[in-house]
Design a protein around this motif. Structure first.
Motif, PDB file in Angstrom:
ATOM      1  N   THR A 164      -2.900  -3.433   3.917  1.00  0.00           N
ATOM      2  CA  THR A 164      -2.244  -2.456   3.038  1.00  0.00           C
ATOM      3  C   THR A 164      -3.251  -1.792   2.104  1.00  0.00           C
ATOM      4  O   THR A 164      -3.217  -0.579   1.910  1.00  0.00           O
ATOM      5  CB  THR A 164      -1.142  -3.151   2.215  1.00  0.00           C
ATOM      6  OG1 THR A 164      -0.201  -3.715   3.124  1.00  0.00           O
ATOM      7  CG2 THR A 164      -0.439  -2.186   1.301  1.00  0.00           C
ATOM      8  N   THR A 176      -5.392   0.975   3.649  1.00  0.00           N
ATOM      9  CA  THR A 176      -4.775   2.298   3.802  1.00  0.00           C
ATOM     10  C   THR A 176      -4.940   3.134   2.542  1.00  0.00           C
ATOM     11  O   THR A 176      -4.737   4.338   2.573  1.00  0.00           O
ATOM     12  CB  THR A 176      -3.269   2.201   4.142  1.00  0.00           C
ATOM     13  OG1 THR A 176      -2.567   1.656   3.023  1.00  0.00           O
ATOM     14  CG2 THR A 176      -3.032   1.368   5.393  1.00  0.00           C
ATOM     15  N   ARG A 177      -5.325   2.497   1.435  1.00  0.00           N
ATOM     16  CA  ARG A 177      -5.435   3.173   0.143  1.00  0.00           C
ATOM     17  C   ARG A 177      -6.866   3.396  -0.322  1.00  0.00           C
ATOM     18  O   ARG A 177      -7.089   4.129  -1.280  1.00  0.00           O
ATOM     19  CB  ARG A 177      -4.705   2.356  -0.922  1.00  0.00           C
ATOM     20  CG  ARG A 177      -3.242   2.124  -0.628  1.00  0.00           C
ATOM     21  CD  ARG A 177      -2.618   1.257  -1.696  1.00  0.00           C
ATOM     22  NE  ARG A 177      -2.450   2.019  -2.916  1.00  0.00           N
ATOM     23  CZ  ARG A 177      -1.285   2.447  -3.377  1.00  0.00           C
ATOM     24  NH1 ARG A 177      -0.181   2.173  -2.738  1.00  0.00           N
ATOM     25  NH2 ARG A 177      -1.224   3.136  -4.498  1.00  0.00           N
ATOM     26  N   ASP A 192      -4.430   5.805  -7.971  1.00  0.00           N
ATOM     27  CA  ASP A 192      -5.523   6.094  -7.038  1.00  0.00           C
ATOM     28  C   ASP A 192      -6.571   5.009  -7.244  1.00  0.00           C
ATOM     29  O   ASP A 192      -7.066   4.820  -8.354  1.00  0.00           O
ATOM     30  CB  ASP A 192      -6.095   7.480  -7.352  1.00  0.00           C
ATOM     31  CG  ASP A 192      -7.251   7.869  -6.454  1.00  0.00           C
ATOM     32  OD1 ASP A 192      -7.674   7.064  -5.595  1.00  0.00           O
ATOM     33  OD2 ASP A 192      -7.755   8.995  -6.623  1.00  0.00           O
TER      34      ASP A 192
END
Length: 189
Positions: free
Chosen positions: A51, A54-55, A33
């Motif tokens: 990418t 998106t996290r 996380d």
């Protein structure tokens, strides 16, 4: 931290962006996380930006190359805050980020001592409990060929645990695959 022309073409290609987005970043960050505010050290041409977004809701890129920083500001302006600066002496406040990430760029830092300075700076800008994670290439003949004429100082994965621990990190994990290794470590809470 220079790159030869072939390497520049590779790093800004859609093929590289796809490989990074679908293979390198997911593998390097599997199970992690990133929190709410990540710093990517050395985003280069921005292959990982979409990418990473998106996290994590907030993303900053620290880029040493003025031309690449300007390119990122123009092409990715709505996806990340771009700071021009040296990762071995980050122009950023202490404990600002929930995570610091770095993908396939550590070998462009010109000496092991400066790589260690980067690790110390990553520790400094992380919040307590924050994670430092990423990947880099393994020192192989093909890797060296791509980097002919570049700044290329491969990081031996076997040294990462000791080096990150010296910088203050705990829970250090290093894992090697066929052509890359990944690392992850935490700033103690």
């Amino acid at each position: 931290m220079g790159m030869n022309y072939f390497h520049q073409l590779l790093c800004r290609s859609s093929r590289w962006e796809r490989a990074s987005a679908t293979q390198i970043v997911p593998w390097a960050l599997k199970g992690l996380d990133l929190g709410d505010n990540a710093l990517e050290v050395g985003p280069g041409y921005g292959a990982n930006v979409a990418t990473l977004r998106t996290r994590v809701p907030a993303l900053t890129g620290l880029e040493i190359d003025p031309a690449l920083a300007a390119r990122l500001r123009t092409r990715k302006f709505d996806q990340l805050r771009v700071i021009e600066g040296d990762a071995t002496a980050m122009p950023l406040p202490d404990t600002e980020f929930s995570s610091v990430v770095s993908f396939t760029m550590l070998h462009h830092v010109p000496t092991p001592a400066l790589q260690d300075d980067l690790f110390a700076e990553a520790f400094r800008v992380l919040r307590p409990g924050g994670v430092f994670a990423g990947s880099d290439g393994l020192d192989r003949p093909t890797f060296r060929l791509i980097h002919l004429g570049d700044t290329c100082v491969p990081v031996p994965p076997a040294t990462m645990t000791a080096r990150l621990t010296r910088a203050g990190f705990t829970d250090v994990e290093v894992h090697s695959a066929a052509t890359y290794f990944r690392f992850r470590a935490r700033r103690p809470a």
